[in-house]
Design a protein around this motif. Structure first.
Motif, short mmCIF file in Angstrom:
data_model
loop_
_atom_site.label_atom_id
_atom_site.label_comp_id
_atom_site.label_asym_id
_atom_site.label_seq_id
_atom_site.Cartn_x
_atom_site.Cartn_y
_atom_site.Cartn_z
N UNK A 331 15.81 29.79 -4.75
CA UNK A 331 14.95 28.96 -5.60
C UNK A 331 14.79 27.57 -5.00
N UNK A 332 13.75 26.86 -5.43
CA UNK A 332 13.53 25.47 -5.05
C UNK A 332 12.58 24.84 -6.05
N UNK A 333 12.47 23.50 -6.01
CA UNK A 333 11.60 22.77 -6.92
C UNK A 333 10.96 21.60 -6.20
N UNK A 334 9.95 20.96 -6.81
CA UNK A 334 9.30 19.80 -6.19
C UNK A 334 10.31 18.74 -5.73
N UNK A 335 10.09 18.23 -4.52
CA UNK A 335 11.02 17.28 -3.91
C UNK A 335 11.95 17.92 -2.91
N UNK A 336 12.13 19.25 -3.00
CA UNK A 336 12.94 19.98 -2.02
C UNK A 336 12.19 20.22 -0.72
N UNK A 337 10.87 19.99 -0.71
CA UNK A 337 10.05 20.25 0.47
C UNK A 337 10.62 19.59 1.72
N UNK A 338 10.58 20.32 2.81
CA UNK A 338 11.07 19.81 4.08
C UNK A 338 12.54 20.01 4.29
N UNK A 339 13.29 20.35 3.22
CA UNK A 339 14.73 20.47 3.30
C UNK A 339 15.22 21.65 4.11
N UNK A 353 7.27 25.85 0.36
CA UNK A 353 6.84 25.95 -1.02
C UNK A 353 7.28 27.26 -1.62
N UNK A 354 6.75 27.59 -2.79
CA UNK A 354 7.13 28.82 -3.44
C UNK A 354 6.63 28.86 -4.86
N UNK A 355 7.28 29.66 -5.67
CA UNK A 355 6.96 29.72 -7.09
C UNK A 355 8.26 29.85 -7.88
N UNK A 356 8.21 29.46 -9.16
CA UNK A 356 9.40 29.51 -9.99
C UNK A 356 10.20 28.23 -9.88
N UNK A 357 11.47 28.29 -10.32
CA UNK A 357 12.35 27.13 -10.29
C UNK A 357 13.79 27.61 -10.28
N UNK A 358 14.73 26.68 -10.31
CA UNK A 358 16.14 27.05 -10.21
C UNK A 358 16.78 27.28 -11.58
N UNK A 359 15.97 27.27 -12.63
CA UNK A 359 16.46 27.67 -13.95
C UNK A 359 16.13 29.12 -14.22
#
Length: 383
Positions: A331-339, A353-359
């Motif tokens: 999972x990942x969310x906005x702000x994780x880009x480039x990590x 990028x992707x879809x969904x979230x870590x919840x």
């Protein structure tokens, strides 16, 4: 300017001094050969993260990392042994070894001699890659999220947003894809989007009002996602001080970039653990096979782990298609880009990028780091 006495990453003095000694030395060179890296140092924190996200026990997690390292070393040998009969490969969790797909049973013994398992398939990787390239040339509607070669299915898998499956433009795209060659259609619950962040959300950095995450240190700077900033854009660090500028950036088509480092900043061969796991040393960039475990560090959601689901996938963002991506269940969310995406102690890629979230869960793509190093002639900073 950031004071050099501030150790943001929480490294020991010994590691920090060792990192300084290597900064800026030596010409650009290729990444290490797969299988040449030192054994990963398995911290309790890393094993705990794998247990949490993959449902493994501590001994299972350690055994899996060892088996994946062996599979990574075997993959190139097995591909060469298979020759034109090569249909792709993946790490099989049940057998704990690499499985190689073959179109010719006569190559089975040579491939097994490398340590890999064998299964027969109707289509070669070369043929499936050509089908995917033809599909890459089609204009995809928003309801088509991505497509990739699936060696297990011996098909090109086209992922479609479930709510858009009956859309006329989606149906037309699928008809044209079928005309190109063997495909399978799978449904996904969300459409992919780059994980950039506006005034909100590795280590964070800022370009204008966008926050992204550092991928991996290279000699002279770091690599990250291209959608985080264009060539020439200024970059600020976590403390607001100037780091450097984007020296190269590509998005869409690709999603990678590299940023110079100066003004009192330095590079270290480390991925932040954010207190979930100890900071992780980077020792190389041997590419993990499909099916292997993989973990990600980012400035929004910190540490999470999952599995490699597909390689060389074309992702259809609203800004345009991005090619040669690796899909994961992390999972990942906005702000994780480039990590950072890392497997054991081997750098894998930068978060796109992707879809969904870590919840609620989701999927995330990364741009392979070796492609970025080769594109810009960079040398990964390793321990």
């Amino acid at each position: 300017m950031r004071r050099m006495t501030v150790i943001r990453t929480g490294l020991s003095a010994l590691l920090l001094l060792g990192a300084w000694a290597g900064v800026g030395t030596g010409p650009a060179s290729a990444a290490p050969e797969p299988g040449s890296a030192a054994e990963p140092q398995l911290s309790p924190g890393l094993l705990a993260a794998m247990q949490r996200d993959l449902g493994l026990g501590a001994e299972q997690a350690a055994a899996r990392l060892a088996a994946e390292k062996t599979a990574t070393a075997v993959e190139d040998k097995a591909r060469r042994a298979a020759g034109p009969a090569y249909g792709g490969s993946w790490f099989d969790v049940k057998t704990a070894r690499l499985t190689v797909a073959l179109t010719d049973a006569g190559k089975a013994d040579a491939v097994r001699a490398t340590g890999a398992g064998v299964t027969l398939v109707p289509h070669s990787a070369r043929h499936l890659d050509s089908v995917k390239r033809e599909i890459d040339g089609l204009k995809a509607p928003a309801g088509v999220s991505s497509w990739h070669v699936d060696p297990k299915a011996s098909r090109v898998v086209v992922n479609v947003v479930a709510s858009e499956r009956r859309d006329n433009d989606v149906q037309e795209f699928l008809d044209r894809a079928r005309a190109a060659g063997p495909i399978a259609v799978e449904e996904t619950t969300g459409a992919p989007a780059p994980f950039a962040a506006g005034t909100v959300g590795g280590d964070p950095y800022y370009t204008g009002n966008v926050r992204c995450s550092i991928g991996f240190s290279v000699h002279g700077g770091f690599v990250t996602a291209g959608h985080c900033g264009g060539t020439g854009a200024a970059v600020r660090g976590w403390d607001g001080s100037h780091i450097g500028t984007f020296q190269g950036s590509s998005f869409p088509g690709n999603d990678y970039a590299w940023v110079s480092v100066g003004s009192g900043w330095w590079t270290v061969p480390v991925v932040l653990g954010w207190g979930t796991v100890p900071d992780q040393l980077v020792r190389g960039s041997a590419e993990a096979p499909i099916g292997a475990s993989i973990c990600r560090s980012g400035s929004t959601t910190h540490w999470h782990c999952g599995n490699v689901l597909a390689k060389n996938e074309t992702v259809n963002y609203s800004q345009g298609a991005v090619h040669q991506m690796t899909k994961t269940s992390v999972c990942a969310e906005p702000g994780d880009s480039g990590g950072s995406f890392i497997s054991g102690d081997q750098a894998q890629g930068v978060t796109s990028g992707g879809w969904g979230n870590c919840s609620g869960g989701g999927q995330t793509w990364h741009q392979p780091v070796n492609e970025i190093l080769g594109r810009y002639g960079l040398r990964l900073h390793t321990a």
